[in-house]
Structures are given as structure tokens and as C-alpha cells.
Design a protein around this motif. Structure first.
Motif, PDB file in Angstrom:
ATOM      1  N   ASN A 136       0.830  -1.210   0.000  1.00 10.64           N
ATOM      2  CA  ASN A 136       0.000   0.000   0.000  1.00 10.64           C
ATOM      3  C   ASN A 136       0.863   1.259   0.000  1.00 10.64           C
ATOM      4  N   ASN A 137       1.951   1.202   0.774  1.00 13.72           N
ATOM      5  CA  ASN A 137       2.852   2.363   0.793  1.00 13.72           C
ATOM      6  C   ASN A 137       3.452   2.602  -0.586  1.00 13.72           C
ATOM      7  N   LYS A 138       3.925   1.516  -1.187  1.00 14.67           N
ATOM      8  CA  LYS A 138       4.504   1.656  -2.526  1.00 14.67           C
ATOM      9  C   LYS A 138       3.460   2.154  -3.516  1.00 14.67           C
ATOM     10  N   LEU A 139       2.236   1.663  -3.359  1.00 10.80           N
ATOM     11  CA  LEU A 139       1.174   2.078  -4.261  1.00 10.80           C
ATOM     12  C   LEU A 139       0.872   3.563  -4.105  1.00 10.80           C
ATOM     13  N   ALA A 140       0.915   4.062  -2.849  1.00  8.44           N
ATOM     14  CA  ALA A 140       0.676   5.495  -2.625  1.00  8.44           C
ATOM     15  C   ALA A 140       1.789   6.320  -3.252  1.00  8.44           C
ATOM     16  N   GLU A 141       3.047   5.846  -3.071  1.00 12.46           N
ATOM     17  CA  GLU A 141       4.165   6.567  -3.679  1.00 12.46           C
ATOM     18  C   GLU A 141       4.022   6.602  -5.201  1.00 12.46           C
ATOM     19  N   VAL A 142       3.680   5.456  -5.770  1.00 18.07           N
ATOM     20  CA  VAL A 142       3.540   5.398  -7.236  1.00 18.07           C
ATOM     21  C   VAL A 142       2.413   6.307  -7.695  1.00 18.07           C
ATOM     22  N   ARG A 143       1.328   6.324  -6.936  1.00 18.50           N
ATOM     23  CA  ARG A 143       0.214   7.188  -7.306  1.00 18.50           C
ATOM     24  C   ARG A 143       0.616   8.668  -7.261  1.00 18.50           C
ATOM     25  N   SER A 144       1.385   9.044  -6.204  1.00 18.59           N
ATOM     26  CA  SER A 144       1.825  10.450  -6.110  1.00 18.59           C
ATOM     27  C   SER A 144       2.731  10.809  -7.279  1.00 18.59           C
ATOM     28  N   VAL A 145       3.633   9.868  -7.626  1.00 15.85           N
ATOM     29  CA  VAL A 145       4.525  10.121  -8.770  1.00 15.85           C
ATOM     30  C   VAL A 145       3.715  10.246 -10.054  1.00 15.85           C
ATOM     31  N   ILE A 146       2.731   9.358 -10.206  1.00 14.35           N
ATOM     32  CA  ILE A 146       1.911   9.378 -11.432  1.00 14.35           C
ATOM     33  C   ILE A 146       1.110  10.666 -11.510  1.00 14.35           C
ATOM     34  N   THR A 147       0.574  11.123 -10.366  1.00 11.89           N
ATOM     35  CA  THR A 147      -0.200  12.375 -10.375  1.00 11.89           C
ATOM     36  C   THR A 147       0.689  13.561 -10.734  1.00 11.89           C
ATOM     37  N   ALA A 148       1.921  13.530 -10.212  1.00 11.93           N
ATOM     38  CA  ALA A 148       2.840  14.624 -10.548  1.00 11.93           C
ATOM     39  C   ALA A 148       3.149  14.613 -12.041  1.00 11.93           C
ATOM     40  N   LYS A 149       3.418  13.423 -12.550  1.00 15.50           N
ATOM     41  CA  LYS A 149       3.699  13.328 -13.985  1.00 15.50           C
ATOM     42  C   LYS A 149       2.484  13.746 -14.807  1.00 15.50           C
ATOM     43  N   MET A 150       1.300  13.372 -14.354  1.00 17.41           N
ATOM     44  CA  MET A 150       0.088  13.731 -15.080  1.00 17.41           C
ATOM     45  C   MET A 150      -0.099  15.244 -15.085  1.00 17.41           C
ATOM     46  N   GLU A 151       0.204  15.869 -13.943  1.00 17.52           N
ATOM     47  CA  GLU A 151       0.087  17.332 -13.898  1.00 17.52           C
ATOM     48  C   GLU A 151       1.064  17.976 -14.860  1.00 17.52           C
ATOM     49  N   GLU A 152       2.309  17.462 -14.871  1.00 23.26           N
ATOM     50  CA  GLU A 152       3.284  18.011 -15.812  1.00 23.26           C
ATOM     51  C   GLU A 152       2.823  17.826 -17.252  1.00 23.26           C
ATOM     52  N   ILE A 153       2.309  16.629 -17.527  1.00 19.61           N
ATOM     53  CA  ILE A 153       1.865  16.343 -18.905  1.00 19.61           C
ATOM     54  C   ILE A 153       0.705  17.244 -19.280  1.00 19.61           C
ATOM     55  N   THR A 154      -0.231  17.454 -18.337  1.00 18.57           N
ATOM     56  CA  THR A 154      -1.381  18.316 -18.638  1.00 18.57           C
ATOM     57  C   THR A 154      -0.941  19.755 -18.876  1.00 18.57           C
ATOM     58  N   LYS A 155       0.033  20.198 -18.053  1.00 20.15           N
ATOM     59  CA  LYS A 155       0.543  21.561 -18.266  1.00 20.15           C
ATOM     60  C   LYS A 155       1.200  21.673 -19.627  1.00 20.15           C
ATOM     61  N   ASP A 156       2.007  20.685 -19.958  1.00 19.58           N
ATOM     62  CA  ASP A 156       2.678  20.695 -21.260  1.00 19.58           C
ATOM     63  C   ASP A 156       1.659  20.694 -22.393  1.00 19.58           C
ATOM     64  N   ILE A 157       0.598  19.859 -22.225  1.00 21.34           N
ATOM     65  CA  ILE A 157      -0.437  19.786 -23.267  1.00 21.34           C
ATOM     66  C   ILE A 157      -1.171  21.110 -23.381  1.00 21.34           C
ATOM     67  N   GLU A 158      -1.435  21.737 -22.237  1.00 24.07           N
ATOM     68  CA  GLU A 158      -2.141  23.024 -22.274  1.00 24.07           C
ATOM     69  C   GLU A 158      -1.311  24.079 -22.983  1.00 24.07           C
ATOM     70  N   THR A 159       0.004  24.096 -22.670  1.00 25.32           N
ATOM     71  CA  THR A 159       0.874  25.068 -23.354  1.00 25.32           C
ATOM     72  C   THR A 159       0.903  24.800 -24.854  1.00 25.32           C
ATOM     73  N   LYS A 160       0.980  23.519 -25.213  1.00 19.80           N
ATOM     74  CA  LYS A 160       0.994  23.172 -26.640  1.00 19.80           C
ATOM     75  C   LYS A 160      -0.317  23.561 -27.299  1.00 19.80           C
ATOM     76  N   LEU A 161      -1.420  23.355 -26.580  1.00 18.77           N
ATOM     77  CA  LEU A 161      -2.715  23.710 -27.147  1.00 18.77           C
ATOM     78  C   LEU A 161      -2.834  25.219 -27.350  1.00 18.77           C
ATOM     79  N   THR A 162      -2.337  25.995 -26.362  1.00 21.17           N
ATOM     80  CA  THR A 162      -2.416  27.458 -26.500  1.00 21.17           C
ATOM     81  C   THR A 162      -1.570  27.933 -27.671  1.00 21.17           C
ATOM     82  N   THR A 163      -0.355  27.380 -27.779  1.00 22.65           N
ATOM     83  CA  THR A 163       0.503  27.761 -28.912  1.00 22.65           C
ATOM     84  C   THR A 163      -0.131  27.344 -30.229  1.00 22.65           C
ATOM     85  N   ALA A 164      -0.748  26.132 -30.235  1.00 20.78           N
ATOM     86  CA  ALA A 164      -1.396  25.663 -31.464  1.00 20.78           C
ATOM     87  C   ALA A 164      -2.577  26.555 -31.814  1.00 20.78           C
TER      88      ALA A 164
END
Length: 334
Positions: A266-294
Motif C-alpha cells: 500500500n505504501n509503494k502504491l501510494a508513492e507510485v500514485r503520487s509520482v503518477i499524479t505529478a507526472k500527469m500534472e506536468e503532462i497536462t501543463k505541457d499539453i495546455e501550453t501546446k494547445l495554446t501555442t497551437a
């Protein structure tokens, strides 16, 4: 007659155009007419006689002639009628003589019939007499043969009965002997059975004693086996209890290990989830910037296309104006 007529016509003319002369009827021969005998019952038809009136000769082929005979209309020849003969009336004497002759003929006929009947009756009587004699002879012969047959049959029956009696006597004697032997054998069998029963009773008592002894030994053996089995059962039960306790301890240990593993997971799963959420936020920000530029680039491209379209429209307007001016100037020059 016809051949003579043809010969005369041929000798007279060969020109094939003229006609031969008609010969008189006197030269023709007719068949004689028979006079009817007596009065005819039916009216006879009139006989018709044909008379040749013309003969033609024609050459049909080389060396051959054809003759054509033409007959005239038929001429009726009257048939002579026979005169009626006068009827003859018989006298009384002739009638009486005829009646007497008829009576004599009737009597002679009756006499001949009676003689024939008497002869037939005589034959019938002779035949019946012969038949009765033959019947009597047959009855006598049959009776004699039947009596002889009955006598022989009676003798044979007596002989057969005597033979049966002798056989029955022999059979009864044999049956009596057999009965005596059977009674003797039965008595011997009864005696042997009694002896065997006595010996069997003694043996049965001995066997019962032996079986009781074996049964006591078996019960003792069963008691010993039960005692040994009881000890074994107690040992097995204690061993089973020990194994059950060990299994319970092992189960508790395994459950604790599983809980620890689950906690770590469960601990490992929580860590993985936090990492995945951080990556998802970065990806969403990157996608938003790309969408605005597009979006900005798309708006720029649209603006460029609109400018190009406006330029083309102005150019087309100039071209139309030039065409209209040229069209107006061409008729004037013409």
C-alpha cells in the motif's frame, strides 16, 4: 354372242370414227325362262334383259386393240302367269276310307307302342331280378366273410388277452420282488442314516466345543488388539493436536507476514500514485501550453488566409473592372 358381235364390228370398220350398225334383237340369244311350278309364294322380280347398242374399237398400243361396249336401256320382259287349277272336293266315301285308314294306323301304332313298353317292362323285371339275386349273393358272401372275420378276431382277442394276462402276472411278480428289495434297501438306508446321525451328533458336539474355544481365543485377541489400538489412537490424537497447534502458529505467522507485505504494498502504491499524479500534472501543463501555442498558430494561419483571400478578392475586382472597361472600349473602336 358378244364375241361374234365384236368380230363383225371389227371386220366392218377400222377408221375409229364411224359406229358399227345396231344388230337386230333376233340374232341375240336370251336365256330360257323357266316356268314356275305351282303357285309362287312371293312376287318374283321382273327379269331385265340388256341389248347392246354400240361397240367402239380403238388401238391403244402397237398391236393391241381396246373395245368399248355400250348397252342400251333395260327392257322388261313380262313373266307368263300360270292358270289357277280348279279345286277338287273329296267325296264322303273317300273321307270315310281315309278315316278308317287313319284309325288302323293309330291302332297299329298303339299296338307297336304297347309291345315296346311290354318289352321294356320285361327288361326292367329281368334287370331287377338279376339285381336282387346279385344283392342276395353279395349279402350272403359279405355275411360269411364277416362271420369268418369275427371268429378270427375273437380268437386273436382271446390270445391277446391271455398274453396280456401272462405279461401282467410277470410284471406283478417283478414289482413284488422290486418292492421287497426296495423295503430292504430302505431299512438299510434308515439304519445307516441313524448311525450317521449319531456319529454326526458326537462330531457336532466336538465341533461346537472347538468353535467355542476358538471364539474365546478370538475375543482375547480382539481385546488385546483393542488395547493396542487405544494406545495408538491416543498417540495419534496427541500427534494430531501438536500438528494442529503448529499449523495454527504457522498460519498466524503467515497472516502477519501477509499483513506486513500488504502494508508495504500500500505504501509503494501510494508513492507510485503520487509520482503518477505529478507526472500527469506536468503532462497536462505541457499539453495546455501546446494547445495554446497551437491555437495561436491556427489563428495566425487563419488571419493569413483571410488576408490572402481579401487580396485575391481585390485582385479579382480589378480584373473584372478591367474586363468591363475593355468590353466597353471594344464596340466604340469597332
Amino acid at each position: 354372242m358378244l364375241i361374234g358381235l365384236v368380230r363383225d364390228s371389227v371386220m366392218q370398220c377400222f377408221c375409229h370414227s364411224c359406229r358399227a350398225p345396231v344388230l337386230p334383237a333376233a340374232h341375240r340369244r336370251s336365256a330360257p325362262v323357266k316356268k314356275p311350278v305351282g303357285k309362287p309364294r312371293t312376287k318374283q322380280p321382273k327379269k331385265v334383259k340388256f341389248i347392246t347398242t354400240e361397240i367402239r374399237c380403238q388401238e391403244m398400243s402397237k398391236g393391241g386393240l381396246a373395245y368399248e361396249v355400250i348397252l342400251a336401256e333395260p327392257v322388261g320382259v313380262p313373266v307368263p302367269r300360270r292358270a289357277d287349277s280348279p279345286e277338287k272336293t273329296p267325296s264322303v266315301e273317300e273321307i270315310q276310307e281315309k278315316l278308317k285308314a287313319a284309325e288302323e294306323r293309330r291302332r297299329s301304332l298303339e299296338a307297336s307302342k304297347m309291345a315296346a313298353i311290354a318289352q321294356k317292362m320285361q327288361k326292367i323285371e329281368d334287370a331287377s331280378r338279376v339285381r336282387s339275386e346279385q344283392t342276395n349273393n353279395f349279402i350272403v358272401a359279405t355275411k360269411e366273410a364277416l362271420d369268418a372275420k369275427m371268429d378270427s378276431h375273437e380268437e386273436k382277442r382271446e390270445a391277446y388277452i391271455n398274453e396280456l394276462r401272462a405279461r401282467l402276472k410277470d410284471h406283478l411278480e417283478g414289482v413284488e420282488k422290486t418292492r421287497l428289495t426296495l423295503e430292504q434297501q430302505t431299512a438299510e438306508v434308515y439304519k445307516a442314516i441313524e448311525d450317521k446321525m449319531n456319529t454326526a451328533a458326537d462330531k457336532r458336539d466336538e465341533n461346537i466345543k472347538k468353535m467355542l474355544e476358538r471364539l474365546r481365543e478370538h475375543e482375547e485377541q480382539v481385546r488385546k488388539v483393542r488395547a493396542g489400538n487405544q494406545e495408538r489412537f491416543q498417540q495419534l490424537e496427541s500427534a494430531i493436536q501438536d500438528k494442529l497447534q503448529q499449523a495454527a502458529d504457522r498460519r498466524l505467522q503467515i497472516e502477519a507476514e501477509q499483513r506486513e507485505k500488504l502494508r508495504n504494498h500500500n505504501n509503494k502504491l501510494a508513492e507510485v500514485r503520487s509520482v503518477i499524479t505529478a507526472k500527469m500534472e506536468e503532462i497536462t501543463k505541457d499539453i495546455e501550453t501546446k494547445l495554446t501555442t497551437a491555437e495561436q498558430n491556427r489563428e495566425k494561419e487563419i488571419q493569413k488566409k483571410l488576408d490572402f483571400v481579401k487580396k485575391e478578392e481585390r485582385r479579382a475586382e480589378l480584373v473584372r473592372q478591367n474586363k468591363s472597361a475593355r468590353a466597353e472600349s471594344e464596340p466604340v473602336s469597332g
